[in-house]
Design an enzyme around this catalytic site. Structure first.
Site, mmCIF file in Angstrom:
data_model
loop_
_atom_site.group_PDB
_atom_site.id
_atom_site.type_symbol
_atom_site.label_atom_id
_atom_site.label_comp_id
_atom_site.label_asym_id
_atom_site.label_seq_id
_atom_site.Cartn_x
_atom_site.Cartn_y
_atom_site.Cartn_z
ATOM 1 N N LYS A 1 8.789 9.635 26.243
ATOM 2 C CA LYS A 1 7.649 9.418 27.148
ATOM 3 C C LYS A 1 7.358 10.689 27.938
ATOM 4 C CE LYS A 1 10.998 6.967 30.086
ATOM 5 N NZ LYS A 1 11.363 5.676 30.718
ATOM 6 N N ASP B 1 12.003 1.173 39.493
ATOM 7 C CA ASP B 1 11.943 0.374 38.273
ATOM 8 C C ASP B 1 13.341 0.283 37.674
ATOM 9 O OD1 ASP B 1 9.227 0.169 38.628
ATOM 10 O OD2 ASP B 1 8.711 1.627 37.075
ATOM 11 N N ARG C 1 5.745 -1.980 26.528
ATOM 12 C CA ARG C 1 5.522 -1.607 27.920
ATOM 13 C C ARG C 1 5.337 -2.812 28.829
ATOM 14 N NH1 ARG C 1 0.613 1.949 26.458
ATOM 15 N NH2 ARG C 1 0.158 -0.046 25.484
ATOM 16 N N LYS D 1 9.768 10.664 37.634
ATOM 17 C CA LYS D 1 10.803 10.678 36.592
ATOM 18 C C LYS D 1 11.748 11.874 36.722
ATOM 19 C CE LYS D 1 8.045 8.014 33.333
ATOM 20 N NZ LYS D 1 6.763 8.002 34.103
ATOM 21 N N GLU E 1 12.887 4.850 37.202
ATOM 22 C CA GLU E 1 11.839 5.587 37.941
ATOM 23 C C GLU E 1 11.946 5.290 39.420
ATOM 24 O OE1 GLU E 1 7.588 6.101 36.559
ATOM 25 O OE2 GLU E 1 8.029 4.057 35.938
ATOM 26 N N ASN F 1 9.077 5.410 42.163
ATOM 27 C CA ASN F 1 7.643 5.653 42.371
ATOM 28 C C ASN F 1 7.358 5.872 43.843
ATOM 29 O OD1 ASN F 1 6.144 5.006 39.643
ATOM 30 N ND2 ASN F 1 7.818 3.540 39.843
ATOM 31 N N ARG G 1 8.585 -7.766 35.492
ATOM 32 C CA ARG G 1 7.395 -7.614 34.656
ATOM 33 C C ARG G 1 7.824 -7.713 33.192
ATOM 34 N NH1 ARG G 1 6.109 -1.921 36.883
ATOM 35 N NH2 ARG G 1 8.339 -1.931 36.430
ATOM 36 N N ARG H 1 10.361 -4.364 39.128
ATOM 37 C CA ARG H 1 9.832 -3.489 40.181
ATOM 38 C C ARG H 1 10.437 -3.958 41.503
ATOM 39 N NH1 ARG H 1 5.592 -0.193 41.379
ATOM 40 N NH2 ARG H 1 6.499 0.934 39.633
HETATM 41 N N1 LIG Z 1 14.520 3.437 28.100
HETATM 42 C C1 LIG Z 1 13.681 2.430 27.867
HETATM 43 N N2 LIG Z 1 14.057 1.360 27.121
HETATM 44 C C2 LIG Z 1 13.204 0.343 26.888
HETATM 45 N N3 LIG Z 1 11.932 0.290 27.353
HETATM 46 C C3 LIG Z 1 11.503 1.324 28.104
HETATM 47 C C4 LIG Z 1 12.347 2.437 28.416
HETATM 48 N N4 LIG Z 1 11.643 3.301 29.165
HETATM 49 C C5 LIG Z 1 10.421 2.746 29.341
HETATM 50 N N5 LIG Z 1 10.317 1.557 28.699
HETATM 51 C C6 LIG Z 1 9.154 0.650 28.673
HETATM 52 O O1 LIG Z 1 7.980 1.396 28.893
HETATM 53 C C7 LIG Z 1 7.375 1.028 30.146
HETATM 54 C C8 LIG Z 1 6.816 2.266 30.848
HETATM 55 O O2 LIG Z 1 7.841 3.246 31.020
HETATM 56 P P1 LIG Z 1 8.143 3.960 32.396
HETATM 57 O O3 LIG Z 1 9.304 4.844 32.178
HETATM 58 O O4 LIG Z 1 8.238 2.951 33.467
HETATM 59 O O5 LIG Z 1 6.845 4.895 32.589
HETATM 60 P P2 LIG Z 1 5.478 4.668 33.389
HETATM 61 O O6 LIG Z 1 5.528 5.671 34.480
HETATM 62 O O7 LIG Z 1 4.406 4.960 32.393
HETATM 63 O O8 LIG Z 1 5.469 3.261 33.926
HETATM 64 C C9 LIG Z 1 8.492 0.346 30.921
HETATM 65 O O9 LIG Z 1 7.965 -0.568 31.865
HETATM 66 C C10 LIG Z 1 9.247 -0.348 29.809
HETATM 67 O O10 LIG Z 1 8.582 -1.544 29.417
HETATM 68 MG MG LIG Z 2 7.038 2.381 35.110
#
Ligand SMILES: Nc1ncnc2c1ncn2[C@@H]1O[C@H](COP(=O)(O)OP(=O)(O)O)[C@@H](O)[C@H]1O
Ligand SMILES: [Mg+2]
Length: 318
Positions: free
Chosen positions: A164, A276, A236, A129, A284, A286, A228, A214
Site C-alpha cells: 500500500k 487502526d 478494505r 503510516k 495506523e 490517524n 469496520r 477504529r
Molecule cells: N496488513 C494488512 N492485512 C490485512 N488487511 C489490511 C492490511 N493492511 C491494510 N488492510 C486492509 O486495507 C484497509 C486500508 O488499509 P490502511 O493501512 O488502513 O490504509 P488507509 O490509510 O488507506 O486506510 C484496511 O482497513 C484493511 O481492511
Molecule cells: Mg485505514
C-alpha cells in the site's frame, strides 16, 4: 466578527457543501460547538495567507443543522486574522501533500496563542503510516522500501502480504498478494512508476475479514471504538469503501495499545486521533482528520464530540 461570542472557533476544512454529514467527524464537532453556543467560522485551506507576518484567512460565519442538503448556512466573508479566534480546528482531509504541509507551517505561526487542534507541527511530523513505526512491537511485520530485493525477501519470509502507498488514505491502492501471486512483478513496477517515495509492505492479516477497529483517543485517552467489517469481495474495511460499522469493545491488548500510545499523543498535542487495529496489530495512527465519531455515537457509544470540546475548553482555561 460583529456578534462576537464568548468562545470563537474557526474550522479549516474541505468544502462543507460536499461532506457526507452522516459520517463526518468534523460535522459532529461543529454540531456540538453550535449547540454549546460557540461562535463558528469556516474557511477552506486555500483561503489562508501570510500578510506582513500575520496569518489571515477569508472566513465566513457558519451555522449548522443535522439535515442533509440543508446542513449549513454561511454568512458574509471577511478577511480575519486567525489570532482573533480561541481555537482553530485543522480538519482538512489528506492528501498529505505540499499544500497540506504548507498550511501546517502557517498555522504553526498562530499556535499555541490560538490553540490549533491538532498541533500543526506535530501533524506534519506524524504521517499516519510513518509515526506508527515508532511502535514496532505493536505492529504487524512491516517494511517500508522501494527495493525489489527487500520485498522479495519479505515475501519469502512472511508469505501473504499487503502492498500500500505510504501516504495513501481511504483504502486507495491497497493490494493483497497471496504466496506465488504472479501479478507481483507488474504490481511492483506499477508502484515504482506511480510513487516517488518508498511504500508499505506488510504481513497480510487474514483476520481483517472480522474487521479493522477504529479506536478514538482524546488527548491520549481511550474515548470510543467502532469495528469496520469489509464487504465480502473487498480487502478494505474503510467505510468509504463500503466497510460496515459495528459496535465493539476493546480487548485487553487493545487497551494496552491505547495506554502505550497515550503519553506520546498527549505530549505532541495530538488531541483527536484515530488508531487502526487489525487482529490486535496496530497499523495506523490517524492525526489529520480522523473519522468514526458519528458512527460510534449512532451505535450507542459515547458522545466523543462533547468529550473533545470538554478537553479543548480545559486546555484553553489553563
Ligand atoms: N496488513 C494488512 N492485512 C490485512 N488487511 C489490511 C492490511 N493492511 C491494510 N488492510 C486492509 O486495507 C484497509 C486500508 O488499509 P490502511 O493501512 O488502513 O490504509 P488507509 O490509510 O488507506 O486506510 C484496511 O482497513 C484493511 O481492511
Ligand atoms: Mg485505514
Amino acid at each position: 466578527m460583529a456578534d462576537r461570542k464568548p468562545f470563537n472557533v474557526a474550522v479549516q476544512m474541505d468544502p462543507i457543501e460536499r461532506i457526507n454529514i452522516g459520517g463526518d467527524s468534523t460535522f459532529a464537532l461543529l454540531l456540538e460547538a453550535d449547540k454549546r453556543g460557540y461562535g463558528l467560522s469556516y474557511y477552506t485551506p486555500d483561503q489562508i495567507a501570510l500578510v506582513d507576518g500575520e496569518v489571515f484567512a477569508t472566513v465566513r460565519p457558519l451555522t449548522v443543522r443535522d439535515v442533509e442538503g440543508e446542513h449549513f448556512t454561511l454568512g458574509e466573508a471577511q478577511r480575519t486574522a486567525l489570532s482573533a479566534f480561541d481555537v482553530i480546528l485543522m480538519r482538512q482531509d489528506p492528501p498529505f501533500d505540499l499544500a497540506y504541509i504548507t498550511t501546517t507551517h502557517l498555522l504553526e505561526r498562530v499556535h499555541p496563542r490560538t490553540l490549533v487542534v491538532n498541533d500543526p507541527a506535530h501533524v506534519r511530523n506524524a504521517p499516519e503510516k510513518l509515526f506508527v513505526t515508532e511502535f514496532p512491537d505493536l505492529m504487524p511485520p512491516t517494511l517500508i522500501t522501494r527495493s525489489l530485493e527487500e520485498i522479495k525477501a519479505f515475501r519469502a519470509k512472511h508469505g501473504d502480504i499487503v502492498m500500500k502507498p505510504l501516504h495513501g488514505h481511504g483504502g486507495a491502492a491497497v493490494f493483497a498478494l497471496k504466496v506465488g501471486d504472479v501479478n507481483f512483478g507488474s504490481l511492483y513496477d506499477m508502484f515504482a512508476a506511480t510513487f516517488r517515495e518508498p511504500w508499505v509492505v506488510q504481513k497480510f492479516l487474514p483476520a481483517v475479514k472480522e474487521g479493522d477497529k477504529r479506536i478514538i483517543l482524546v488527548d491520549g485517552e481511550f474515548a470510543g471504538a467502532v469495528n469496520r467489517v469489509p464487504q465480502a469481495d473487498d480487502l478494505r474495511s474503510n467505510m468509504v469503501r463500503g466497510g460496515a460499522a459495528r459496535a465493539t469493545d476493546l480487548t485487553a491488548r487493545e487497551r494496552a495499545i491505547c495506554e502505550r500510545l497515550g503519553p506520546a499523543l498527549r505530549v505532541r498535542g495530538l488531541l483527536f486521533t484515530g488508531i487502526d487495529v487489525i487482529d490486535g496489530y496496530l497499523t495506523e495512527i490517524n492525526v489529520t482528520s480522523p473519522t468514526g465519531i458519528r458512527a460510534i455515537k449512532r451505535l450507542g457509544g459515547p458522545d466523543i464530540a462533547a468529550m473533545i470540546w470538554d478537553r479543548i475548553v480545559t486546555k484553553i482555561a489553563k
